[in-house]
Scaffold this active site. Structure first.
Site, PDB file in Angstrom:
ATOM      1  N   ASN A   9      52.306  53.700  38.008  1.00 17.59           N
ATOM      2  CA  ASN A   9      51.056  53.545  37.266  1.00 17.59           C
ATOM      3  C   ASN A   9      49.944  53.192  38.257  1.00 17.59           C
ATOM      4  O   ASN A   9      49.849  52.056  38.698  1.00 17.59           O
ATOM      5  CB  ASN A   9      51.233  52.433  36.219  1.00 17.59           C
ATOM      6  CG  ASN A   9      49.955  52.119  35.478  1.00 17.59           C
ATOM      7  OD1 ASN A   9      48.992  52.881  35.532  1.00 17.59           O
ATOM      8  ND2 ASN A   9      49.946  50.991  34.772  1.00 17.59           N
ATOM      9  N   LYS A  11      46.848  52.988  37.749  1.00 14.27           N
ATOM     10  CA  LYS A  11      45.709  52.303  37.117  1.00 14.27           C
ATOM     11  C   LYS A  11      44.406  52.990  37.558  1.00 14.27           C
ATOM     12  O   LYS A  11      44.403  54.211  37.760  1.00 14.27           O
ATOM     13  CB  LYS A  11      45.744  50.809  37.436  1.00 14.27           C
ATOM     14  CG  LYS A  11      47.127  50.214  37.109  1.00 14.27           C
ATOM     15  CD  LYS A  11      47.196  48.731  37.109  1.00 14.27           C
ATOM     16  CE  LYS A  11      48.613  48.299  36.754  1.00 14.27           C
ATOM     17  NZ  LYS A  11      48.759  46.869  36.641  1.00 14.27           N
ATOM     18  N   HIS A  98      49.538  49.701  27.297  1.00 11.94           N
ATOM     19  CA  HIS A  98      49.645  48.827  28.473  1.00 11.94           C
ATOM     20  C   HIS A  98      48.911  47.516  28.172  1.00 11.94           C
ATOM     21  O   HIS A  98      47.877  47.513  27.495  1.00 11.94           O
ATOM     22  CB  HIS A  98      49.041  49.519  29.703  1.00 11.94           C
ATOM     23  CG  HIS A  98      49.337  48.786  30.967  1.00 11.94           C
ATOM     24  ND1 HIS A  98      48.636  47.668  31.337  1.00 11.94           N
ATOM     25  CD2 HIS A  98      50.283  48.969  31.913  1.00 11.94           C
ATOM     26  CE1 HIS A  98      49.143  47.205  32.478  1.00 11.94           C
ATOM     27  NE2 HIS A  98      50.143  47.974  32.840  1.00 11.94           N
ATOM     28  N   GLU A 100      46.947  45.796  29.824  1.00 14.05           N
ATOM     29  CA  GLU A 100      45.530  45.780  30.213  1.00 14.05           C
ATOM     30  C   GLU A 100      44.668  46.442  29.144  1.00 14.05           C
ATOM     31  O   GLU A 100      43.525  46.051  28.920  1.00 14.05           O
ATOM     32  CB  GLU A 100      45.363  46.460  31.591  1.00 14.05           C
ATOM     33  CG  GLU A 100      45.894  45.556  32.699  1.00 14.05           C
ATOM     34  CD  GLU A 100      46.442  46.285  33.910  1.00 14.05           C
ATOM     35  OE1 GLU A 100      46.179  47.481  34.087  1.00 14.05           O
ATOM     36  OE2 GLU A 100      47.160  45.621  34.692  1.00 14.05           O
ATOM     37  N   GLU A 170      57.026  44.762  29.987  1.00 13.20           N
ATOM     38  CA  GLU A 170      56.216  44.225  31.077  1.00 13.20           C
ATOM     39  C   GLU A 170      55.692  42.845  30.698  1.00 13.20           C
ATOM     40  O   GLU A 170      54.660  42.741  30.008  1.00 13.20           O
ATOM     41  CB  GLU A 170      55.026  45.152  31.357  1.00 13.20           C
ATOM     42  CG  GLU A 170      55.408  46.547  31.735  1.00 13.20           C
ATOM     43  CD  GLU A 170      54.282  47.233  32.516  1.00 13.20           C
ATOM     44  OE1 GLU A 170      54.521  47.599  33.665  1.00 13.20           O
ATOM     45  OE2 GLU A 170      53.178  47.364  31.972  1.00 13.20           O
ATOM     46  N   GLY A 176      50.980  42.295  38.430  1.00  9.92           N
ATOM     47  CA  GLY A 176      49.993  42.123  39.498  1.00  9.92           C
ATOM     48  C   GLY A 176      49.910  40.705  40.041  1.00  9.92           C
ATOM     49  O   GLY A 176      48.984  40.358  40.754  1.00  9.92           O
ATOM     50  N   SER A 216      55.284  43.475  39.021  1.00 11.62           N
ATOM     51  CA  SER A 216      55.548  43.079  40.413  1.00 11.62           C
ATOM     52  C   SER A 216      56.882  43.600  40.938  1.00 11.62           C
ATOM     53  O   SER A 216      57.545  42.930  41.724  1.00 11.62           O
ATOM     54  CB  SER A 216      55.459  41.555  40.580  1.00 11.62           C
ATOM     55  OG  SER A 216      54.151  41.113  40.281  1.00 11.62           O
TER      56      SER A 216
END
Ligand code: PGA
Length: 253
Positions: A9, A11, A98, A100, A170, A176, A216
């Site tokens: 991904n 992003k 996701h 985010e 996730e 991250g 991560s």
């Protein structure tokens, strides 16, 4: 047979030229013999889908995904991109939900259910993300939250439609942050997700489901995670932007 899927991904990173370079470099390092039955998916920004798709054309174990889509086919939705447009550009997967997008764009499970329908309706596969923020895990609410995300976003699907779903667990606190879930924490949640699917559909459907871990993941921790019986690959953010790291994760499967 259930397949392991390693998806990168990107992003909001990489121009079309930079993205092509990354894919070419990754493909150079990726010996087909190292892939076994693993599937690799590149998830670039919309602007690079067509170009990346042309670079992996004809490979039956490497595909391209979009990172989001709108649920309508077309219309007055300025700034949005539909599932049919994504498919026409050469993608065969779409990441939906996701964290985010849930956080920064307030995407609800109800909207994600509609997006899921749009993607499957176009004959593509969904990578449906779920996972809890730290404050939810701290009060032991993670199972309840993940169940709600999956129930409301996916369980309206028929069994046949559900066969086009990949779930990515996730934990938001691991994305991250460099803070990865332990092998046991990942396994525990993945087994829970598989049991939900078995109850909603049946044992076979649950056994066929690919459940990726994300957050991560790096070559150094991928092996332990991937050894867990219910962890079937990864959704990789940061490490997918470095060809050697991404290939290192593929090789660890
Ligand atoms: P990360 O991101 O690997 O950089 O933690 C994973 C993701 O957000 O999909």
């Amino acid at each position: 047979m259930r397949r392991n899927i390693i998806a990168g991904n990107w992003k909001m990173n990489k121009s079309p030229v930079e993205g092509s370079q990354l894919v070419e470099e990754t493909l150079k390092l990726l010996d087909p013999a190292d892939m076994g039955t693993t599937i690799v998916v590149f998830c670039p920004p919309f602007t690079s889908i067509e170009r990346v798709a042309s670079l992996v054309k004809g490979r039956n174990n490497i595909f391209v995904a979009a990172q989001n889509c709108h649920w309508e086919k077309s219309g007055a939705y300025t700034g949005e991109v539909s599932a049919s447009m994504i498919k026409a550009a050469g993608a065969s997967y779409v990441i939906i939900g996701h964290s985010e997008r849930r956080l920064y764009f307030q995407e609800s499970n109800e909207q994600l259910a509609k997006k899921t329908d749009a993607v499957i309706g176009e004959g593509m596969k969904v990578i449906y993300c779920c996972g809890e923020p730290l404050e939810v895990r701290e009060v032991n609410g993670h199972f309840e939250l993940v169940e709600k995300q999956i129930r409301e976003g996916l369980f309206h699907l028929s069994q046949a439609a559900f066969e086009n779903v990949v779930i990515a667990y996730e934990p938001v606190w691991a994305i991250g942050t460099g803070k990865v879930a332990s092998d046991e924490q990942a396994q525990e949640m993945h087994a829970f997700i598989r049991s939900l699917v078995a109850k909603q559909y049946d044992h076979d459907t649950a056994q066929q489901l690919t459940i990726q871990y994300g957050g991560s993941m790096k070559p150094s921790n991928a092996k332990g995670l991937m050894k867990q019986p219910d962890v079937d690959g990864g959704l990789i953010g940061g490490a997918s932007l470095i060809a050697a790291d991404f290939v290192g994760i593929v090789k660890s499967v």
